[in-house]
Enzyme design. Sequence first.
Site, PDB file in Angstrom:
ATOM      1  N   LEU A 109      11.240   5.656  17.995  1.00  0.00           N
ATOM      2  CA  LEU A 109      11.881   5.385  19.359  1.00  0.00           C
ATOM      3  C   LEU A 109      10.533   4.558  20.348  1.00  0.00           C
ATOM      4  O   LEU A 109      10.959   3.462  20.860  1.00  0.00           O
ATOM      5  CB  LEU A 109      12.305   6.642  19.913  1.00  0.00           C
ATOM      6  CG  LEU A 109      13.337   6.328  21.124  1.00  0.00           C
ATOM      7  CD1 LEU A 109      14.627   5.634  20.890  1.00  0.00           C
ATOM      8  CD2 LEU A 109      13.544   7.964  21.609  1.00  0.00           C
ATOM      9  N   CYS A 132      -0.957   5.823  10.089  1.00  0.00           N
ATOM     10  CA  CYS A 132       0.350   5.160  10.448  1.00  0.00           C
ATOM     11  C   CYS A 132       0.257   3.719  11.114  1.00  0.00           C
ATOM     12  O   CYS A 132      -0.721   3.818  11.835  1.00  0.00           O
ATOM     13  CB  CYS A 132       1.164   5.676  11.381  1.00  0.00           C
ATOM     14  SG  CYS A 132       1.495   7.579  10.865  1.00  0.00           S
ATOM     15  N   GLU A 138       0.751  -1.380  -0.022  1.00  0.00           N
ATOM     16  CA  GLU A 138      -0.064  -0.180   0.113  1.00  0.00           C
ATOM     17  C   GLU A 138       0.755   1.287  -0.200  1.00  0.00           C
ATOM     18  O   GLU A 138       1.993   1.381   0.397  1.00  0.00           O
ATOM     19  CB  GLU A 138      -1.042  -0.059   1.188  1.00  0.00           C
ATOM     20  CG  GLU A 138      -2.021  -1.149   1.065  1.00  0.00           C
ATOM     21  CD  GLU A 138      -2.916  -1.235   2.221  1.00  0.00           C
ATOM     22  OE1 GLU A 138      -4.047  -1.610   1.990  1.00  0.00           O
ATOM     23  OE2 GLU A 138      -2.500  -1.091   3.251  1.00  0.00           O
ATOM     24  N   CYS A 184       7.286  -5.211  15.494  1.00  0.00           N
ATOM     25  CA  CYS A 184       6.898  -4.138  16.402  1.00  0.00           C
ATOM     26  C   CYS A 184       5.404  -4.576  16.977  1.00  0.00           C
ATOM     27  O   CYS A 184       4.567  -4.734  16.078  1.00  0.00           O
ATOM     28  CB  CYS A 184       6.737  -3.026  15.954  1.00  0.00           C
ATOM     29  SG  CYS A 184       8.813  -2.287  15.452  1.00  0.00           S
ATOM     30  N   CYS A 231       6.629  -7.006   6.767  1.00  0.00           N
ATOM     31  CA  CYS A 231       7.780  -6.548   7.366  1.00  0.00           C
ATOM     32  C   CYS A 231       8.053  -7.410   8.583  1.00  0.00           C
ATOM     33  O   CYS A 231       7.512  -8.199   9.217  1.00  0.00           O
ATOM     34  CB  CYS A 231       7.569  -5.271   8.412  1.00  0.00           C
ATOM     35  SG  CYS A 231       8.747  -4.275   9.362  1.00  0.00           S
ATOM     36  N   GLY A 233       6.991  -2.118   5.858  1.00  0.00           N
ATOM     37  CA  GLY A 233       8.617  -2.438   5.682  1.00  0.00           C
ATOM     38  C   GLY A 233       9.392  -1.498   6.399  1.00  0.00           C
ATOM     39  O   GLY A 233       9.051  -0.572   6.988  1.00  0.00           O
ATOM     40  N   GLU A 234      10.706  -2.131   6.675  1.00  0.00           N
ATOM     41  CA  GLU A 234      11.898  -1.464   7.471  1.00  0.00           C
ATOM     42  C   GLU A 234      12.817  -1.271   6.278  1.00  0.00           C
ATOM     43  O   GLU A 234      13.576  -2.033   5.798  1.00  0.00           O
ATOM     44  CB  GLU A 234      12.343  -2.486   8.515  1.00  0.00           C
ATOM     45  CG  GLU A 234      13.763  -1.928   8.873  1.00  0.00           C
ATOM     46  CD  GLU A 234      13.833  -0.724   9.382  1.00  0.00           C
ATOM     47  OE1 GLU A 234      12.824  -0.349  10.184  1.00  0.00           O
ATOM     48  OE2 GLU A 234      14.607   0.139   8.893  1.00  0.00           O
ATOM     49  N   ASN A 280      -2.898   4.095  16.147  1.00  0.00           N
ATOM     50  CA  ASN A 280      -3.943   3.831  15.385  1.00  0.00           C
ATOM     51  C   ASN A 280      -4.406   2.378  15.568  1.00  0.00           C
ATOM     52  O   ASN A 280      -3.518   1.544  15.514  1.00  0.00           O
ATOM     53  CB  ASN A 280      -3.620   4.297  13.652  1.00  0.00           C
ATOM     54  CG  ASN A 280      -3.492   5.589  13.716  1.00  0.00           C
ATOM     55  OD1 ASN A 280      -4.350   6.238  13.941  1.00  0.00           O
ATOM     56  ND2 ASN A 280      -2.353   5.817  13.227  1.00  0.00           N
ATOM     57  N   CYS A 340       1.928  -2.687  15.334  1.00  0.00           N
ATOM     58  CA  CYS A 340       2.203  -2.103  14.149  1.00  0.00           C
ATOM     59  C   CYS A 340       1.229  -3.424  13.466  1.00  0.00           C
ATOM     60  O   CYS A 340       1.503  -4.654  13.514  1.00  0.00           O
ATOM     61  CB  CYS A 340       3.217  -2.089  13.557  1.00  0.00           C
ATOM     62  SG  CYS A 340       3.380  -1.644  11.726  1.00  0.00           S
ATOM     63  N   CYS A 380       3.593   8.559   1.342  1.00  0.00           N
ATOM     64  CA  CYS A 380       4.091   7.601   2.213  1.00  0.00           C
ATOM     65  C   CYS A 380       4.276   6.413   1.586  1.00  0.00           C
ATOM     66  O   CYS A 380       3.244   5.633   1.037  1.00  0.00           O
ATOM     67  CB  CYS A 380       3.078   7.405   3.355  1.00  0.00           C
ATOM     68  SG  CYS A 380       3.514   6.245   4.747  1.00  0.00           S
TER      69      CYS A 380
HETATM   70  N1  SAH Z   1       9.898   0.468   9.633  1.00  0.00           N
HETATM   71  C1  SAH Z   1       9.867   2.059   9.722  1.00  0.00           C
HETATM   72  C2  SAH Z   1       8.590   2.439   9.083  1.00  0.00           C
HETATM   73  C3  SAH Z   1       7.314   2.243   9.769  1.00  0.00           C
HETATM   74  S1  SAH Z   1       5.805   2.818   9.644  1.00  0.00           S
HETATM   75  C4  SAH Z   1       9.849   2.529  11.022  1.00  0.00           C
HETATM   76  O1  SAH Z   1       9.656   1.610  12.151  1.00  0.00           O
HETATM   77  O2  SAH Z   1      10.032   3.508  11.321  1.00  0.00           O
HETATM   78  C5  SAH Z   1       5.958   4.689  10.138  1.00  0.00           C
HETATM   79  C6  SAH Z   1       5.697   4.807  11.754  1.00  0.00           C
HETATM   80  O3  SAH Z   1       4.294   4.473  12.013  1.00  0.00           O
HETATM   81  C7  SAH Z   1       6.638   4.399  12.745  1.00  0.00           C
HETATM   82  O4  SAH Z   1       7.426   5.187  13.624  1.00  0.00           O
HETATM   83  C8  SAH Z   1       5.950   3.070  13.261  1.00  0.00           C
HETATM   84  O5  SAH Z   1       6.299   2.917  14.586  1.00  0.00           O
HETATM   85  C9  SAH Z   1       4.484   3.907  13.328  1.00  0.00           C
HETATM   86  N2  SAH Z   1       3.443   3.084  13.801  1.00  0.00           N
HETATM   87  C10 SAH Z   1       3.173   1.819  13.457  1.00  0.00           C
HETATM   88  N3  SAH Z   1       2.224   1.280  14.003  1.00  0.00           N
HETATM   89  C11 SAH Z   1       1.463   2.098  14.478  1.00  0.00           C
HETATM   90  C12 SAH Z   1       0.172   2.465  14.870  1.00  0.00           C
HETATM   91  N4  SAH Z   1      -0.613   1.320  14.880  1.00  0.00           N
HETATM   92  N5  SAH Z   1      -0.152   3.702  15.425  1.00  0.00           N
HETATM   93  C13 SAH Z   1       0.558   4.573  15.275  1.00  0.00           C
HETATM   94  N6  SAH Z   1       1.821   4.796  14.520  1.00  0.00           N
HETATM   95  C14 SAH Z   1       2.105   3.484  14.291  1.00  0.00           C
END
Ligand code: SAH
Length: 369
Positions: free
Chosen positions: A220, A339, A95, A119, A115, A165-166, A296, A122, A108
């Site tokens: 972080l 996000c 997406e 985490c 991924c 993805g990372e 979210n 996510c 974005c």
């Molecule tokens: N892998 C990369 C890009 C990921 S998405 C990274 O970890 O930075 C971009 C952001 O959305 C990241 O900071 C991620 O931690 C955050 N994110 C992931 N799940 C989320 C959620 N359910 N609600 C809000 N932010 C989220």
Amino acid sequence: MSGERVNLLGLPRAQLETFVAERLGAKPFRARQLMKWIYRRGAADFAAMTDLAQEFRHQLQEVAQVSVPQIVTEQQSKDGTRKWMLRMDQVQGIETVYIPEPDRGTLCISSQVGCAMDCTFCATAQQGFNRNLTAAEIVGQVWLAHRELAASQRKITNIVFMGMGEPLANYRNVLPAMRIFLDDFGYDLSRRRVTLSTSGLVPQIYKLAEECNVALAVSLHAPNDALRNELVPINRKHPIAELLSACWHYIDQQNGRSITFEYVMLDGVNDKPEHARQLAKLLHGHPAKVNLIPFNVFPGTQYRRSAPATILKFRDILNDHGVIATTRKTRGDDIDAACGQLAGKVKDRTLVRLGDRLGSAARIAAEIQ
Ligand code: SAH
């Protein structure tokens, strides 16, 4: 014979120059002309590239192609956010999200199908990991969005690697894609308008500092190792102190402005005043900004979003301690485009196992056939 033709999409300028020289005996300026057609004008058909000699266009058709991913679905949020599901191959989908604002338009993009970072908060993590995207598939997201947005007069002014993805786990393909975003003959974006967001792959942050100058955002999400180990498992390999050293090195090396630290606000988990104070202590006096992201929700999650008052208080504590903090406005959540909500279509063993548990594997499998 399209399988044998080289896809020019995603080839950075230096490689495209080599390609036209070696395969077609052409001068380097031909590569620049091609890039302008492909990226600035959105052309995929060599026949349409009218200022190239006909002979050269015929030659190109023999050995090259501009192959872009296919759009499977498009959704538009009531706030104007647009989300495209793109087909990457027979079974995989990712997406891409466009977020319009009065003064800019942010795309974005995704860097992997699924991924592997796992985490806990996510949605992409729940899908498991299938594969890296190629440079063409990464750049293809911008190419398609550019084309789709043309009718509405909207532009892409910023690109963020905050989709699925990372990106630093797919360094090999993300780097050439970024070169095209920055190239005058590519998308010509300034280095502050291309942001790579990472969960904290420390060795690759050092590598990036040497090789490409873009804005860095770091997920972080916790101010101490015990909590971060739980939320962002890569922390067990690269703990906070190591990660922050890499960040400060990045800024020094690149003469950059600051790192944005993303911090998802999880009710009762990482949102207490003491967390804000710990965070301020880590970042105070360094080139850092904090971006608080209201969590979210997605199906199957155990977390809840922190209350607005809690988020405000957290922000105020950071600001009072000399750390600039802002709150990210949630966009596109009515179409699951916010996000952490991107799920795409990922077909692998992890998904099937998870899907079985969620009772959705059959549905997803049917959709992607
Ligand atoms: N892998 C990369 C890009 C990921 S998405 C990274 O970890 O930075 C971009 C952001 O959305 C990241 O900071 C991620 O931690 C955050 N994110 C992931 N799940 C989320 C959620 N359910 N609600 C809000 N932010 C989220």
